[in-house]
Design a protein around this motif. Structure first.
Motif, PDB file in Angstrom:
ATOM      1  N   THR A   5      -4.822  14.377   5.675  1.00 23.75           N
ATOM      2  CA  THR A   5      -4.036  14.202   4.053  1.00 23.75           C
ATOM      3  C   THR A   5      -3.723  12.332   3.768  1.00 23.75           C
ATOM      4  O   THR A   5      -4.213  11.997   2.577  1.00 23.75           O
ATOM      5  N   ARG A   6      -3.436  12.123   4.511  1.00 24.20           N
ATOM      6  CA  ARG A   6      -2.363  10.551   4.439  1.00 24.20           C
ATOM      7  C   ARG A   6      -3.577   9.906   4.154  1.00 24.20           C
ATOM      8  O   ARG A   6      -3.615   8.893   3.543  1.00 24.20           O
ATOM      9  N   HIS A   7      -4.590   9.531   5.093  1.00 21.43           N
ATOM     10  CA  HIS A   7      -5.744   8.938   4.902  1.00 21.43           C
ATOM     11  C   HIS A   7      -6.748   9.327   3.998  1.00 21.43           C
ATOM     12  O   HIS A   7      -7.102   8.146   3.429  1.00 21.43           O
ATOM     13  N   LEU A   8      -7.140  10.178   3.016  1.00 23.78           N
ATOM     14  CA  LEU A   8      -7.534  10.567   2.156  1.00 23.78           C
ATOM     15  C   LEU A   8      -6.445   9.967   0.816  1.00 23.78           C
ATOM     16  O   LEU A   8      -6.853   9.455  -0.090  1.00 23.78           O
ATOM     17  N   ASP A   9      -5.332   9.850   1.252  1.00 27.15           N
ATOM     18  CA  ASP A   9      -4.398   9.207  -0.079  1.00 27.15           C
ATOM     19  C   ASP A   9      -4.366   7.972   0.345  1.00 27.15           C
ATOM     20  O   ASP A   9      -4.642   7.056  -1.551  1.00 27.15           O
ATOM     21  N   ARG A  10      -5.100   7.183   1.119  1.00 27.59           N
ATOM     22  CA  ARG A  10      -5.041   5.809   1.115  1.00 27.59           C
ATOM     23  C   ARG A  10      -6.064   5.386   0.673  1.00 27.59           C
ATOM     24  O   ARG A  10      -6.830   4.316  -0.106  1.00 27.59           O
TER      25      ARG A  10
ATOM     26  N   LEU B 131      -4.875  -7.216  -3.052  1.00 21.68           N
ATOM     27  CA  LEU B 131      -6.075  -6.171  -2.560  1.00 21.68           C
ATOM     28  C   LEU B 131      -4.988  -5.887  -1.264  1.00 21.68           C
ATOM     29  O   LEU B 131      -5.700  -5.619  -0.458  1.00 21.68           O
ATOM     30  N   ALA B 132      -3.520  -6.105  -1.416  1.00 19.17           N
ATOM     31  CA  ALA B 132      -2.897  -5.375  -0.075  1.00 19.17           C
ATOM     32  C   ALA B 132      -2.455  -4.254  -0.554  1.00 19.17           C
ATOM     33  O   ALA B 132      -2.461  -3.501  -1.456  1.00 19.17           O
ATOM     34  N   GLY B 133      -2.521  -4.076   1.068  1.00 20.04           N
ATOM     35  CA  GLY B 133      -1.915  -2.591   0.979  1.00 20.04           C
ATOM     36  C   GLY B 133      -3.362  -1.772   0.935  1.00 20.04           C
ATOM     37  O   GLY B 133      -3.434  -0.657   2.321  1.00 20.04           O
ATOM     38  N   ILE B 134      -4.199  -2.020   0.575  1.00 18.15           N
ATOM     39  CA  ILE B 134      -5.424  -0.936   0.853  1.00 18.15           C
ATOM     40  C   ILE B 134      -6.640  -1.217   1.917  1.00 18.15           C
ATOM     41  O   ILE B 134      -5.917  -2.436   2.283  1.00 18.15           O
ATOM     42  N   LYS B 135      -7.554  -0.129   2.039  1.00 19.04           N
ATOM     43  CA  LYS B 135      -7.916  -0.768   3.392  1.00 19.04           C
ATOM     44  C   LYS B 135      -9.217  -1.199   3.166  1.00 19.04           C
ATOM     45  O   LYS B 135      -9.916   0.072   3.006  1.00 19.04           O
TER      46      LYS B 135
ATOM     47  N   CYS C 138       0.225  -8.210   1.363  1.00 18.85           N
ATOM     48  CA  CYS C 138      -0.459  -9.062   2.219  1.00 18.85           C
ATOM     49  C   CYS C 138      -0.299  -7.995   3.015  1.00 18.85           C
ATOM     50  O   CYS C 138       0.830  -7.152   3.216  1.00 18.85           O
ATOM     51  N   GLY C 139      -1.541  -7.448   3.570  1.00 17.33           N
ATOM     52  CA  GLY C 139      -1.969  -6.384   4.956  1.00 17.33           C
ATOM     53  C   GLY C 139      -2.680  -5.182   4.805  1.00 17.33           C
ATOM     54  O   GLY C 139      -2.353  -4.991   2.870  1.00 17.33           O
ATOM     55  N   VAL C 140      -2.250  -4.346   5.652  1.00 13.70           N
ATOM     56  CA  VAL C 140      -2.648  -3.142   5.060  1.00 13.70           C
ATOM     57  C   VAL C 140      -1.095  -1.723   5.751  1.00 13.70           C
ATOM     58  O   VAL C 140      -1.074  -2.018   6.192  1.00 13.70           O
ATOM     59  N   ASP C 141      -1.355  -0.908   4.550  1.00 11.32           N
ATOM     60  CA  ASP C 141      -0.229  -0.567   4.447  1.00 11.32           C
ATOM     61  C   ASP C 141      -1.124   1.188   5.811  1.00 11.32           C
ATOM     62  O   ASP C 141      -2.199   1.290   5.584  1.00 11.32           O
ATOM     63  N   GLY C 142       0.024   1.072   6.650  1.00 11.79           N
ATOM     64  CA  GLY C 142      -0.096   1.940   8.265  1.00 11.79           C
ATOM     65  C   GLY C 142       0.156   3.221   7.680  1.00 11.79           C
ATOM     66  O   GLY C 142       0.772   3.749   7.454  1.00 11.79           O
ATOM     67  N   VAL C 143      -1.422   4.389   7.993  1.00 11.96           N
ATOM     68  CA  VAL C 143      -1.487   5.439   7.701  1.00 11.96           C
ATOM     69  C   VAL C 143      -0.584   6.331   9.325  1.00 11.96           C
ATOM     70  O   VAL C 143       0.541   7.110   8.743  1.00 11.96           O
ATOM     71  N   MET C 144      -0.314   5.516   9.848  1.00 18.41           N
ATOM     72  CA  MET C 144      -0.005   6.372  11.330  1.00 18.41           C
ATOM     73  C   MET C 144       1.766   5.111  11.553  1.00 18.41           C
ATOM     74  O   MET C 144       2.718   6.216  11.430  1.00 18.41           O
ATOM     75  N   GLN C 145       1.213   4.209  10.525  1.00 21.12           N
ATOM     76  CA  GLN C 145       3.068   3.960  10.977  1.00 21.12           C
ATOM     77  C   GLN C 145       4.394   4.506  10.197  1.00 21.12           C
ATOM     78  O   GLN C 145       5.003   5.069  10.247  1.00 21.12           O
ATOM     79  N   GLY C 146       3.439   4.951   8.699  1.00 16.12           N
ATOM     80  CA  GLY C 146       3.867   5.622   8.189  1.00 16.12           C
ATOM     81  C   GLY C 146       4.029   6.562   8.742  1.00 16.12           C
ATOM     82  O   GLY C 146       5.368   8.067   8.695  1.00 16.12           O
ATOM     83  N   TRP C 147       3.633   7.694   9.247  1.00 14.56           N
ATOM     84  CA  TRP C 147       3.840   9.167  10.078  1.00 14.56           C
ATOM     85  C   TRP C 147       4.628   8.881  10.896  1.00 14.56           C
ATOM     86  O   TRP C 147       5.473   9.819  10.536  1.00 14.56           O
ATOM     87  N   LEU C 148       4.775   8.038  11.523  1.00 14.41           N
ATOM     88  CA  LEU C 148       5.922   7.969  12.571  1.00 14.41           C
ATOM     89  C   LEU C 148       7.037   7.349  11.789  1.00 14.41           C
ATOM     90  O   LEU C 148       7.987   7.622  12.350  1.00 14.41           O
ATOM     91  N   LEU C 149       7.337   6.232  11.335  1.00 13.78           N
ATOM     92  CA  LEU C 149       8.439   6.201  10.339  1.00 13.78           C
ATOM     93  C   LEU C 149       8.854   7.272   9.891  1.00 13.78           C
ATOM     94  O   LEU C 149      10.110   7.411   9.729  1.00 13.78           O
TER      95      LEU C 149
END
Lengths: 284, 284
Positions: free
Chosen positions: A46-51, A141-145, A200-211
């Motif tokens: 779900t987190r990946h599809l959301d991003r 373009l920041a945040g998105i992959k 700048c950069g990509v919002d990390g899905v795993m980073q979000g989950w771990l945080l």
């Protein structure tokens, strides 16, 4: 073509090619996700599809139905362990850069093997360098992959030593943002910190989950501007992504870093939940 | 697939597709050129190949032999008038962003039709807007025509009014750099000026040719930082690219601009040399 036909779907059909007029190839006009498969299931789905969907909306791409991906997954028969890449492009059409008014997106679903890495990288940690290639500041373009990843390709091309796991990338203004294919979690003692990705950069899905997991067990979590000094003064730095889960940083630019107590705690969470391709998960 | 098989070559063979593992599609990892075909010949051929090869070197891509392109052109039987796109990607392979040590590039050669535009746009000039999407400052990618073109796609997506020909793009710091698919030549009275592209933007092939022609007929030519005020105070602003040649800017953000005497002189040069797809060339 390397892509195995039984491991790939293009627009909902078996396939390994895209048209040369596809805007993904012409302009990098699209977005993608890379997920771990554990126990035949894509992780953090779900987190990946959301991003992915956020990326589509930011670029003005029609959002593919979740049913499309589900149908692809059902047709592919996912392996017990592996990787999954989802790609959406704006498809063909339009006049030059002008996006077509009613784009027919291209969707690509691909399975891949578990990437091989030394067990050491999870256990004692990884050697990391600083990249010379900097990330451009681009709020649009920041945040998105998205598919415009030349900065990462250039940065990853700066070294070939197999003992160096990753390279940390700074923004043009010197802020620390991420590594070439992973995000940072910095243990500052009294809180866990993730570099802000507003411009700048990509919002990390795993980073979000771990945080979120860390916050659930009482950690204070902040998203802030990070400088080199913050890394040197940290109680530990961790690299995280959806495939490997979490690697502690053992050395940065040749200098040893302490190991955060959060590294073991969060790896334990990952193994317990089976959320990424850690050795303890893949060999279970 | 829209691409007609008899108008396209992929890796030196007839073809209209690329593998989904091609790094051009995965990461925008490559470069391209768009040329005019006039009298069955690609125009400004050497200048375009020079830029393509500079781009390959900057990205660490093997430079395709010029014989490869020549063989493609011979096989395609170029139309009397049309467009030509050359693309080079890093091909398949590599582990994630890491470029393969010995990349097998993908080369794509494609013919297309003459783009239709109102004659007016060459004669009385074009209406131009400012884009809200700004160009990121990135010296590592500046000057070359790489496949990471999302900024241009977003900028060109800002308007759909067919009466607006182009949008001028500023860098993140406010400098005027280029338009979405054309370059600027600004007549400052005592000299012709082109925005510097050291850290942002594409070095225009047609822009370079026209500035060389102008210098040969006595103009003083400068590459400098350009601001909005420089456009408002100019003796005229021109948009140039390899397909259309030169359009004078008639209005900018709704405000009329004067017509530079260089617009007619340079259009005359283009028609005399048959260097681009101006109506006077295509209907000759």
């Amino acid at each position: 073509m390397n892509a195995a036909r039984d491991a790939c779907r293009v627009n909902g059909e078996p396939g390994t090619v895209a048209g040369i007029d596809d805007r993904g190839l012409r302009y990098g006009d699209g977005v993608f996700e890379t997920l771990a498969i554990v126990g035949h299931q894509p992780q953090l789905w779900t987190r990946h599809l959301d991003r992915l969907e956020t990326g589509c909306r930011r670029l003005g791409l029609p959002v593919p139905s979740r049913g499309r991906w589900q149908a692809d997954l059902a047709a592919l028969a996912l392996p017990r362990f592996g990787t999954l890449r989802l790609t959406v492009t704006r498809g063909e059409g339009g006049r030059g850069y002008a996006p077509p008014t009613a784009p027919q997106t291209t969707t690509i679903t691909q399975c891949g093997a578990v990437p091989e890495r030394p067990d050491d990288w999870w256990q004692t940690g990884v050697a990391v360098r600083f990249c010379e290639t900097r990330l451009a500041v681009q709020p649009a373009l920041a945040g998105i992959k998205h598919l415009n990843r030349l900065e990462q390709v250039l940065a990853r091309g700066e070294w070939s030593d197999p003992g160096t796991a990753e390279g940390v990338m700074e923004a043009m203004d010197g802020r620390i943002i991420e590594a070439t294919s992973s995000n940072l979690i910095i243990d500052q003692g009294d809180h866990l910190c993730a570099p802000a990705t507003d411009d700048c950069g990509v919002d990390g899905v795993m980073q979000g989950w771990l945080l979120d997991r860390a916050a659930a067990s009482g950690a204070s979590v902040k998203r802030t501007a990070v400088r080199r000094a913050d890394l040197w003064q940290a109680r530990g730095v961790m690299l995280v992504n959806s495939l490997v889960g979490l690697w502690p940083v053992r050395t940065l630019a040749g200098h040893p870093l302490p190991r955060s107590p959060w590294a073991d705690r969060l790896q334990d969470e990952l193994v317990r939940a089976g959320t990424a391709l850690l050795p303890a998960v893949v060999r279970s």
